[in-house]
Write an enzyme that holds these catalytic residues in place. Structure first.
Site, short mmCIF file in Angstrom:
data_model
loop_
_atom_site.label_atom_id
_atom_site.label_comp_id
_atom_site.label_asym_id
_atom_site.label_seq_id
_atom_site.Cartn_x
_atom_site.Cartn_y
_atom_site.Cartn_z
N HIS A 133 29.50 29.85 20.50
CA HIS A 133 30.08 29.80 21.84
C HIS A 133 28.91 29.62 22.82
O HIS A 133 28.61 30.48 23.62
CB HIS A 133 30.88 31.07 22.12
CG HIS A 133 31.89 30.95 23.23
ND1 HIS A 133 33.23 31.22 23.05
CD2 HIS A 133 31.77 30.58 24.52
CE1 HIS A 133 33.88 31.04 24.20
NE2 HIS A 133 32.99 30.66 25.12
N GLU A 383 42.35 30.16 24.05
CA GLU A 383 41.99 30.71 25.37
C GLU A 383 43.00 30.23 26.40
O GLU A 383 43.37 29.05 26.42
CB GLU A 383 40.61 30.23 25.86
CG GLU A 383 39.45 30.93 25.25
CD GLU A 383 38.11 30.41 25.79
OE1 GLU A 383 38.06 29.98 26.97
OE2 GLU A 383 37.15 30.43 25.03
C1 FCB Z 1 36.07 28.47 28.86
C2 FCB Z 1 35.02 29.19 28.05
C3 FCB Z 1 35.04 30.69 28.21
C4 FCB Z 1 35.31 31.10 29.64
C5 FCB Z 1 36.50 30.38 30.19
C6 FCB Z 1 36.87 30.77 31.61
O1 FCB Z 1 35.65 27.17 29.09
O2 FCB Z 1 35.18 28.89 26.68
O3 FCB Z 1 33.82 31.19 27.73
O4 FCB Z 1 34.19 30.93 30.41
O5 FCB Z 1 36.30 29.00 30.13
#
Ligand code: FCB
Length: 483
Positions: A133, A383
Site C-alpha cells: 500500500h 475501500e
Molecule cells: C485511497 C487509498 C487509501 C485512502 C483513501 C482515502 O486511494 O487507498 O489509502 O487514502 O484513498
C-alpha cells in the site's frame, strides 16, 4: 464548477439485505496507522522520506506515530470485535519485514504481523493482507524505484517471504493497492511519494507494478495452500464524459485507457490496449518495456478483484471549462500521462471534506460494468467511505450523520449491483480509524472510529454504531426519516 446530471436517486427497494456470507470489513494501511517508524528494525520507506521533506505533506505531518496501531493493535482488534467485523484489511510494511527491500526477513518485523493475525483469528475476524500500500523501501527507490524492472522481482521475493510467514493463517491476499496511485501520483504529478514528475518513468512504473503483481501471484500460488485466494485492488475510475460531444467521448476514452485499462487490460485480459499504446508511444517505447512473457505473467488468474470507489471522474476535452485538479491533489504536473489536456469536473456539488462529489450511482455502474465485462470474476469493494470534519461533542460523542448517509447510499448501490447480477462478495469501509491521509496529513478524517492524536484515545463515531447494525442484520437499516 460544472455539475453533471446523473441518475435520480433510486427508491429504496423493499429488500435491503445482502447475500448470506457477505463479508463485512474495514480497512487500513501500514503507513497510515502503524507509527513505530523506526522500531524493531524498520527502515524508511518512500513515504517516510516524502513526509519528512518540507512542503510535501500538509502541516508537516508524518506517519512516525500515526494512530500507533503497532502498539495498540490489541485494543484495535477488540474494537473491531465490538463492531462485529467479519474481516480486517491491513497492509504490510515492506521495510518492516525486509528493510532494504532485499535479502533475509527481519523476524521482529514479521512477528508484528503474526501477532496481529493471531489476535484477529482469535477474535473471529478474517485477516485480509495487502502486500503493498504504497510504502516502497527507500533503498529500492534509490536503486531506481518502480520505473526499474528489478523492483518487480524484489517484490516477488517479498511476496514469497510473506506467504511463508503467514500463509497458514491468512486466507485472502492482495498484491497491490491502487497501483494507479503508485505510478501516476508517485511518478507523474508527484503529489505522492517518491514525488517524481516524469511521464516516461510513470508508464514504466505502471508496467513494472503490473509485472510485480503477476510475479507475486506466482510466488503466492507456489507457497500458499490451495484454499487461499489472491487478488489485486484497483481504484477504477468511473469515467463519464461531461457532454455527448465526440470530443468529450474521446477525453473519456483516453482517461479510461490511462486510468483503468492500463491495469485491467494486462491483469484481466493479458493485453495492453492498443489505444493506450497509441496515446503514449511518444513517451515510452512499449516494445522495449514489455518483454516476451510479461503479459502471461501479469495475467495469471486471480480469485477476486478488489475495487476501491469514492467518487466518479467527469471529463471534458477542454481543460479550460474544467479544472486541472482531478481530485487527486493539486500539482503543476498532470498525473494523466499523455492526456494532460483533459479537463476534470465535479459530478455534483454535494462534496465530502476531500471535495469529492458524493455519487453512489458511480459505484453501482462500476460493479455492474465489471460484472458484464468479466462475469466469472468475483468482486470485493475493498475501500469506500468519506472524510468529514468530525469533532468530539462536549458529551464525548462524535456524531457523523453525513458519513452515515454516505455509507447508506453507497451500500445501497452495492446491494443494487448484487441484485443486478454482480458477484460482489464483500465490502470494506475505509477506514477503521482516522489516520494519516497521505499528502493531506491528519487534516482529513475517514475513520469509523475517531482518533484523538494527542492521547491516542479512540471514540467509535455514530457511523461505527450504524455500521455494526448493518453487519448484525446483514442488511441496511431504514434510512433516517424512512419507515
Ligand atoms: C485511497 C487509498 C487509501 C485512502 C483513501 C482515502 O486511494 O487507498 O489509502 O487514502 O484513498
Amino acid at each position: 464548477m460544472t455539475a453533471v446530471r446523473t441518475e435520480t436517486k433510486a427508491k429504496p427497494a423493499a429488500d435491503t439485505s445482502f447475500p448470506p456470507g457477505f463479508l463485512w470489513g474495514a480497512a487500513t494501511a501500514s503507513y497510515q496507522v502503524e507509527g513505530a517508524a523506526a522500531e524493531d528494525g524498520r527502515t524508511p520507506s518512500i513515504w517516510d522520506t516524502f513526509s519528512h521533506t518540507p512542503g510535501k505533506v500538509r502541516n508537516g505531518d508524518t506517519g512516525d506515530i500515526a494512530a500507533d496501531h503497532y502498539h495498540r493493535y490489541r485494543d484495535d482488534v477488540a474494537l473491531m470485535k465490538d463492531l462485529g467485523l467479519g474481516a480486517y484489511r491491513f497492509s504490510i510494511s515492506w521495510s518492516r519485514v525486509q528493510p532494504t527491500g532485499r535479502g533475509p526477513a527481519v523476524e521482529r518485523g514479521l512477528d508484528f504481523y503474526r501477532r496481529l493475525t493471531d489476535e484477529l483469528l482469535e477474535a473471529g475476524i478474517k485477516p485480509v493482507a495487502t502486500l503493498y500500500h504504497w510504502d516502497l523501501p527507500q533503498e529500492l527507490e534509490d536503486a531506481g524505484g518502480w520505473p526499474q524492472r528489478d523492483t518487480a522481482h524484489r517484490f516477488a521475493d517479498y511476496a514469497e517471504i510473506m506467504s511463508r510467514a503467514l500463509g497458514d493463517r491468512v486466507g485472502l491476499w492482495t498484491t497491490l493497492n491502487e497501483p494507479w496511485c503508485s505510478a501516476f501520483l508517485g511518478y507523474g504529478s508527484g503529489v505522492h511519494a517518491p514525488g517524481r514528475t516524469d511521464p516516461a518513468a510513470t508508464l514504466r512504473a505502471a508496467h513494472h507494478l503490473n509485472l510485480a503483481h503477476g510475479l507475486a501471484v506466482g510466488a503466492l500460488r507456489t507457497h500458499l495452500p490451495a484454499s487461499a485466494q489472491t487478488s489485486i485492488t484497483l481504484n477504477l475510475h468511473q469515467v463519464r464524459p461531461l457532454t455527448d460531444s465526440p470530443e468529450d467521448a474521446e477525453a473519456a476514452r483516453r482517461i479510461d485507457a490511462v486510468g483503468n485499462r492500463i491495469f485491467t487490460g494486462p491483469v484481466l485480459d493479458g493485453v495492453y490496449p492498443e489505444d493506450l499504446i497509441a496515446d503514449t508511444s511518444h513517451l515510452v517505447d512499449w516494445a522495449e518495456l514489455v518483454h516476451d512473457g510479461d503479459l502471461e505473467e501479469i495475467s495469471r488468474p486471480i480469485d477476486v478483484l478488489g475495487v476501491n470507489y469514492y467518487a466518479p471522474t467527469v471529463v471534458s476535452a477542454a481543460a479550460s471549462t474544467g479544472t486541472k485538479n482531478d481530485g487527486h491533489g493539486a500539482s503543476d504536473h498532470s498525473p494523466w500521462t499523455g492526456s494532460d489536456h483533459v479537463g476534470f469536473h465535479l459530478a455534483n456539488d454535494q462534496l465530502t471534506a476531500m471535495n469529492w462529489a458524493i455519487d453512489p450511482s458511480g459505484l453501482h455502474t462500476l460493479l455492474t460494468d465489471l460484472a458484464a465485462s468479466h462475469p466469472q470474476l468475483p468482486l470485493m469493494v475493498t475501500e469506500n467511505g468519506a472524510a468529514f470534519d468530525d469533532y468530539v461533542s462536549p458529551e464525548g460523542l462524535v456524531n457523523d450523520p453525513q458519513r452515515i448517509a454516505y455509507l447508506h447510499s453507497h451500500l445501497d448501490a452495492v446491494r443494487r449491483a448484487v441484485a443486478d447480477g454482480a458477484d460482489v462478495r464483500g465490502y470494506f469501509l475505509w477506514s477503521l480509524l482516522d489516520n494519516f491521509e497521505w499528502s493531506y496529513g491528519y487534516s482529513k478524517r475517514f475513520g469509523a472510529i475517531y482518533v484523538d492524536y494527542a492521547t491516542q484515545r479512540r471514540i467509535p463515531k455514530a457511523s461505527a454504531h450504524w455500521y455494526a447494525e448493518v453487519i448484525r442484520g446483514n442488511a441496511l437499516p431504514a434510512a433516517a426519516g424512512q419507515e
